[in-house]
Design a protein around this motif. Structure first.
Motif, PDB file in Angstrom:
ATOM      1  N   TYR A 101     -26.791 -57.233 -28.830  1.00  0.00           N
ATOM      2  CA  TYR A 101     -27.635 -56.050 -28.655  1.00  0.00           C
ATOM      3  C   TYR A 101     -29.068 -56.368 -28.200  1.00  0.00           C
ATOM      4  N   ALA A 102     -29.502 -57.602 -28.368  1.00  0.00           N
ATOM      5  CA  ALA A 102     -30.907 -57.918 -28.101  1.00  0.00           C
ATOM      6  C   ALA A 102     -31.380 -57.508 -26.701  1.00  0.00           C
ATOM      7  N   PRO A 103     -30.637 -57.829 -25.625  1.00  0.00           N
ATOM      8  CA  PRO A 103     -31.119 -57.403 -24.298  1.00  0.00           C
ATOM      9  C   PRO A 103     -31.239 -55.888 -24.164  1.00  0.00           C
ATOM     10  N   MET A 104     -30.301 -55.154 -24.764  1.00  0.00           N
ATOM     11  CA  MET A 104     -30.373 -53.694 -24.708  1.00  0.00           C
ATOM     12  C   MET A 104     -31.652 -53.191 -25.358  1.00  0.00           C
ATOM     13  N   VAL A 105     -31.971 -53.733 -26.533  1.00  0.00           N
ATOM     14  CA  VAL A 105     -33.159 -53.306 -27.266  1.00  0.00           C
ATOM     15  C   VAL A 105     -34.427 -53.629 -26.479  1.00  0.00           C
ATOM     16  N   ILE A 106     -34.509 -54.848 -25.951  1.00  0.00           N
ATOM     17  CA  ILE A 106     -35.705 -55.271 -25.218  1.00  0.00           C
ATOM     18  C   ILE A 106     -35.900 -54.423 -23.963  1.00  0.00           C
ATOM     19  N   ILE A 107     -34.850 -54.245 -23.187  1.00  0.00           N
ATOM     20  CA  ILE A 107     -34.974 -53.517 -21.916  1.00  0.00           C
ATOM     21  C   ILE A 107     -35.255 -52.040 -22.158  1.00  0.00           C
ATOM     22  N   GLN A 108     -34.604 -51.447 -23.151  1.00  0.00           N
ATOM     23  CA  GLN A 108     -34.885 -50.048 -23.470  1.00  0.00           C
ATOM     24  C   GLN A 108     -36.314 -49.883 -23.986  1.00  0.00           C
ATOM     25  N   SER A 109     -36.773 -50.822 -24.784  1.00  0.00           N
ATOM     26  CA  SER A 109     -38.132 -50.755 -25.320  1.00  0.00           C
ATOM     27  C   SER A 109     -39.168 -50.880 -24.208  1.00  0.00           C
ATOM     28  N   LEU A 110     -38.904 -51.759 -23.255  1.00  0.00           N
ATOM     29  CA  LEU A 110     -39.793 -51.882 -22.111  1.00  0.00           C
ATOM     30  C   LEU A 110     -39.841 -50.580 -21.319  1.00  0.00           C
ATOM     31  N   ILE A 155     -20.423 -46.439 -16.285  1.00  0.00           N
ATOM     32  CA  ILE A 155     -21.671 -47.162 -16.572  1.00  0.00           C
ATOM     33  C   ILE A 155     -22.649 -46.970 -15.414  1.00  0.00           C
ATOM     34  N   LYS A 156     -23.896 -46.658 -15.739  1.00  0.00           N
ATOM     35  CA  LYS A 156     -24.953 -46.496 -14.733  1.00  0.00           C
ATOM     36  C   LYS A 156     -26.000 -47.599 -14.836  1.00  0.00           C
ATOM     37  N   GLU A 157     -26.336 -47.982 -16.063  1.00  0.00           N
ATOM     38  CA  GLU A 157     -27.366 -48.999 -16.304  1.00  0.00           C
ATOM     39  C   GLU A 157     -26.766 -50.120 -17.151  1.00  0.00           C
ATOM     40  N   PRO A 158     -26.137 -51.096 -16.536  1.00  0.00           N
ATOM     41  CA  PRO A 158     -25.425 -52.136 -17.301  1.00  0.00           C
ATOM     42  C   PRO A 158     -26.268 -52.829 -18.361  1.00  0.00           C
ATOM     43  N   PHE A 159     -27.516 -53.178 -18.036  1.00  0.00           N
ATOM     44  CA  PHE A 159     -28.347 -53.895 -19.001  1.00  0.00           C
ATOM     45  C   PHE A 159     -28.598 -53.062 -20.262  1.00  0.00           C
ATOM     46  N   SER A 160     -28.573 -51.757 -20.138  1.00  0.00           N
ATOM     47  CA  SER A 160     -28.874 -50.878 -21.261  1.00  0.00           C
ATOM     48  C   SER A 160     -27.638 -50.278 -21.913  1.00  0.00           C
ATOM     49  N   GLU A 161     -26.479 -50.402 -21.275  1.00  0.00           N
ATOM     50  CA  GLU A 161     -25.291 -49.718 -21.772  1.00  0.00           C
ATOM     51  C   GLU A 161     -24.159 -50.657 -22.189  1.00  0.00           C
ATOM     52  N   VAL A 162     -24.240 -51.914 -21.841  1.00  0.00           N
ATOM     53  CA  VAL A 162     -23.151 -52.849 -22.157  1.00  0.00           C
ATOM     54  C   VAL A 162     -23.585 -53.754 -23.311  1.00  0.00           C
ATOM     55  N   PRO A 188     -26.323 -50.132 -34.651  1.00  0.00           N
ATOM     56  CA  PRO A 188     -25.338 -49.896 -33.599  1.00  0.00           C
ATOM     57  C   PRO A 188     -24.578 -48.596 -33.777  1.00  0.00           C
ATOM     58  N   ASP A 189     -24.589 -48.052 -35.015  1.00  0.00           N
ATOM     59  CA  ASP A 189     -23.895 -46.794 -35.254  1.00  0.00           C
ATOM     60  C   ASP A 189     -24.805 -45.593 -35.071  1.00  0.00           C
ATOM     61  N   HIS A 190     -26.077 -45.828 -34.789  1.00  0.00           N
ATOM     62  CA  HIS A 190     -27.040 -44.748 -34.658  1.00  0.00           C
ATOM     63  C   HIS A 190     -26.982 -44.159 -33.256  1.00  0.00           C
ATOM     64  N   HIS A 191     -27.105 -42.843 -33.164  1.00  0.00           N
ATOM     65  CA  HIS A 191     -26.934 -42.203 -31.857  1.00  0.00           C
ATOM     66  C   HIS A 191     -28.072 -42.483 -30.905  1.00  0.00           C
ATOM     67  N   GLU A 192     -29.215 -43.016 -31.410  1.00  0.00           N
ATOM     68  CA  GLU A 192     -30.339 -43.303 -30.527  1.00  0.00           C
ATOM     69  C   GLU A 192     -30.383 -44.760 -30.099  1.00  0.00           C
ATOM     70  N   PHE A 193     -29.295 -45.492 -30.304  1.00  0.00           N
ATOM     71  CA  PHE A 193     -29.269 -46.894 -29.881  1.00  0.00           C
ATOM     72  C   PHE A 193     -29.478 -46.969 -28.368  1.00  0.00           C
ATOM     73  N   PRO A 194     -30.257 -47.959 -27.896  1.00  0.00           N
ATOM     74  CA  PRO A 194     -30.556 -48.043 -26.455  1.00  0.00           C
ATOM     75  C   PRO A 194     -29.310 -47.921 -25.593  1.00  0.00           C
ATOM     76  N   GLY A 195     -29.410 -47.095 -24.578  1.00  0.00           N
ATOM     77  CA  GLY A 195     -28.311 -46.927 -23.651  1.00  0.00           C
ATOM     78  C   GLY A 195     -27.324 -45.863 -24.060  1.00  0.00           C
ATOM     79  N   MET A 196     -27.436 -45.364 -25.286  1.00  0.00           N
ATOM     80  CA  MET A 196     -26.486 -44.367 -25.763  1.00  0.00           C
ATOM     81  C   MET A 196     -26.988 -42.952 -25.556  1.00  0.00           C
TER      82      MET A 196
END
Length: 516
Positions: A425-434, A267-274, A56-64
């Motif tokens: 964080y799980a939904p963010m990771v899954i949706i960004q990975s997709l 916020i532009k992409e809630p599933f990826s940014e929240v 979560p502290d990494h700058h490449e975390f989904p949505g960041m």
């Protein structure tokens, strides 16, 4: 000879000591050299550490990220340019070449039904996220933007997705349905906006039950496209695993809802940014909930901005019926229900500033305290509608920041420690990975290249929808079944209906401090 032999012994011993010293020196420095080499490689990006990558502290975390790849030029959907782009560096190889088409041998079979007017930028991540956690079939009752040719063409091309348009034939069929003529839904008829949507959802759910039975489904869930199932507590983050463990005598499983707590107003992409959510009352100790109620509410009418009574999954069986958008019931028995201790529905409530004006534009009510009661069931929706209808954009932005955005880091940290707020964080990771695997963009590209024979039909549906749209932007359920008749004669409560049936459960606010 004796002298030679005696002089050779020290030489052999000395050589052995030198070899031992060198070996010890090598064993001492070799791990340090290897560790240094590994550090240099990782620092330069040579080692792909998934734990470091998704920290979560990494700058490449989904949505960041600051930008998203754009769509291929052949895509015809302009609303998905920055949301559904494709990256050539797939994050999780697990998703690569996955067809998302489940076989008939997988059990239990789970379907989701929804009534939506959302575009692809919201609907595609919503669909494929739920496919990942185990949903096989989707019944989408579409209108508005979701019913336009460019959007519906893509939705129809996805395996397991069944699109139902709000045509005149559908309205006539629903006007003859059983629940249209029953008393338990009566108090929600002939009212605009949220009440009207609530009736439509119930009518659509009734049809979805029949479809679920025809498709051999085991479970059915009603969910909006701003909600994600969070199957916490399962070993593989699997909704299928969660429902397969439910005892056979259980008819309904209730998922308490968590509400999004956005930390920015852009916020532009809630599933990826929240990633921050407020927990439901059912998942908190009473002393923690009521002890922090005032701080968690932040001057709003209730603990949650909108509803707090969760959503439910129902076992597909005989005599099943909806009981409003949040629950199910059965004509022949009182369903045996359980409430989950960890799993939840993540409700992304007003996550974008534009949600204020979009709700305003869908309703034609007057922005007065009395008139908004006809349109909205919950107090915060009423207040948001009035602000969006009477304030300037600057005033709306200030109100949004004060009432919705969580900018007080000290308060956030306190409520996170108390357990009121939580990070998921799980939904963010899954949706960004997709997204990075190219699933969304490939679906759009495939649909745009296909030879669709339904184009003319879809265009006629779009035109028909537009011609029958009311001032609220939705087809009026108050007109269903009228057929030239007055509203009074459109609905007739059938004589054999038992008025003792429980009334439909509306969206309800969480308990307030007055219940103590």
């Amino acid at each position: 000879m004796a002298g030679l032999q005696s002089s050779a012994r020290p030489t052999t011993s000395s050589s052995s000591q030198v070899s031992t010293s060198r070996l010890l020196l090598l064993l001492t420095f070799l791990p340090l050299i290897l560790a240094s080499f590994a550090f240099v490689l990782q620092w330069r990006g040579g080692i792909d550490d998934p734990v470091t990558r998704w920290s979560p502290d990494h700058h490449e975390f989904p949505g960041m990220g600051t930008s998203a790849p754009s769509l291929p030029t052949h895509s015809s959907s302009s609303d998905c340019v920055n949301v559904l782009g494709q990256s050539h560096s797939s994050t999780f190889p697990y998703y690569r070449d996955w067809k998302f088409d489940y076989g008939s041998d997988l059990r239990p079979k789970i379907c989701i039904t929804t009534s939506t007017s959302a575009g692809l930028e919201q609907t595609l991540p919503w669909i494929f996220y739920h496919k990942v956690i185990g949903v096989s079939t989707f019944f989408l009752f579409v209108e508005g933007k979701a019913a336009t040719p460019n959007v519906s063409r893509v939705l129809e091309s996805i395996p397991g997705v069944k699109v139902i348009y709000r045509t005149r034939e559908l309205e006539e069929q629903q006007a003859k349905s059983r629940i249209w003529n029953e008393s338990w839904l009566a108090s929600f008829f002939y009212k605009p906006c949220n009440y009207e949507l609530f009736v439509k959802q119930s009518l659509n759910m009734e049809m979805a039950i029949v479809m679920a039975r025809d498709f051999g489904m085991d479970w059915i869930i009603h969910l909006d496209t701003d909600e994600l199932i969070h199957p916490a507590g399962t070993r593989e983050y699997s909704l299928r695993q969660l429902l397969s463990d439910v005892p056979e005598n259980v008819d309904m499983v209730i998922f308490p809802n968590y509400e999004s707590s956005v930390e920015r107003d852009d916020i532009k992409e809630p599933f990826s940014e929240v990633s921050m959510f407020k927990k439901n009352y059912d998942h908190l100790p009473k002393d923690v909930y009521f002890g922090n109620y005032k701080e968690a509410t932040r001057g709003n009418p209730n603990y949650f901005l909108t509803y707090g009574n969760g959503k439910a999954a129902a076992r597909v069986q005989g005599h099943l019926r909806p009981n409003g958008a949040h629950r199910w019931h059965n004509y022949m028995k009182t369903p045996n229900e359980i409430k989950l201790d960890e799993a939840a529905v993540l409700h992304y409530t007003y996550p974008k500033f534009s949600d204020l004006t979009s709700r305003r534009d869908r309703c034609g009510c007057k922005p007065t305290k009395e008139d908004v009661k006809r349109c909205f069931m919950l107090e915060f929706d009423r207040a948001a509608f009035i602000i969006a209808s009477t304030a300037t954009e600057e005033e709306m932005r200030l109100w949004y920041q004060e009432r919705i955005v969580w900018t007080d880091m000290t308060l956030n940290l306190k409520l996170l420690r108390k357990g009121i707020l939580t990070r998921i964080y799980a939904p963010m990771v899954i949706i960004q990975s997709l997204r990075e695997s190219g699933v969304y963009s490939s679906v759009i590209a495939k649909a745009s290249q296909a030879n669709i024979t339904k184009d003319n039909f879809l265009k006629s549906v779009e035109s028909s929808n537009a011609s029958r749209t009311t001032t609220s932007g939705m087809i009026s359920s108050r007109k269903i079944g009228a057929g030239g008749q007055s509203q009074v004669t459109a609905r007739r409560v059938l004589e054999f209906i038992d008025d003792s049936l429980p009334s439909a459960i509306p969206p309800l606010s969480p308990p307030g401090p007055e219940i103590i």
